[in-house]
Design a protein around this motif. Structure first.
Motif, PDB file in Angstrom:
ATOM      1  N   ARG A 116      52.347  42.629  45.258  1.00 34.16           N
ATOM      2  CA  ARG A 116      51.095  42.883  44.555  1.00 34.16           C
ATOM      3  C   ARG A 116      50.218  41.621  44.562  1.00 34.16           C
ATOM      4  N   GLY A 128      46.608  41.395  46.439  1.00 34.94           N
ATOM      5  CA  GLY A 128      45.410  41.020  45.690  1.00 34.94           C
ATOM      6  C   GLY A 128      44.715  39.807  46.289  1.00 34.94           C
ATOM      7  N   GLU A 169      40.982  39.754  48.191  1.00 34.51           N
ATOM      8  CA  GLU A 169      39.936  38.823  47.756  1.00 34.51           C
ATOM      9  C   GLU A 169      39.423  38.007  48.935  1.00 34.51           C
TER      10      GLU A 169
END
Length: 180
Positions: free
Chosen positions: A10, A14, A18
């Motif tokens: 995770r 993420g 980004e």
């Protein structure tokens, strides 16, 4: 998958999303990705061989979600209008992920992957269609042609305008299918 593995994946996803939102895939480095995700490079390499592998996994997950969201449409030959409409509603639903994962040099991968996954799923249920030129041409036309039309006419307009574009594309797909 244990809790640590899920948390690590995770965090990597993420951080990757980004970074991809602001730069092309070639500019995302393992070192910087690991710094953002607050993991070591060794941990990264336990999960992925490269940044490209991580990107491919995330792209495949989005494509799988898009195709799975189509439900039991019967494919492009059974009900081309419904098939095309559901396909584009799925694209709209996943627009944010698509914009990040399939941008900056990766645009071609989305449509190729969607067509490949649709073909795989349809042929697993109806293997006799594999050599059916009509099916293969119509699937390619609906996915590639419809997407090109959508990208030209539905970008930057409101929800109602996008629905109108999807309706027009669906009607065109049904008309083309009826010619065969």
């Amino acid at each position: 998958m244990d809790l640590r593995t899920r948390k690590t994946r995770r965090a990597l996803r993420g951080a990757f999303l980004e970074m991809r939102a602001t730069r092309p895939l070639e500019k995302v480095t393992v070192r910087e990705l690991c710094e953002r995700a607050e993991i070591s490079k060794a941990t990264f390499y336990l999960h992925y061989h490269s940044v490209v592998d991580l990107s491919r996994e995330l792209q495949e997950a989005v494509v799988s979600d898009i195709v799975s969201g189509l439900g039991e449409t019967g494919g492009p030959l059974a009900d081309p209008r419904r098939f095309t409409r559901e396909l584009f509603l799925a694209f709209i639903e996943h627009a944010d992920e698509i914009d990040v994962l399939f941008s900056r040099g990766q645009e071609h991968a989305l449509i190729e992957s969607v067509e490949r996954e649709l073909r795989r799923r349809i042929l697993s249920a109806s293997p006799e269609l594999e050599s059916d030129m009509r099916f293969n041409m119509l699937l390619t036309y609906q996915v590639h042609g419809s997407h090109a039309t959508y990208m030209r006419y539905a970008r930057g307009i409101g929800d109602e305008g996008r629905r109108d574009v999807v309706d027009a594309i669906s009607e065109a797909s049904a008309a083309v299918a009826s010619l065969w």
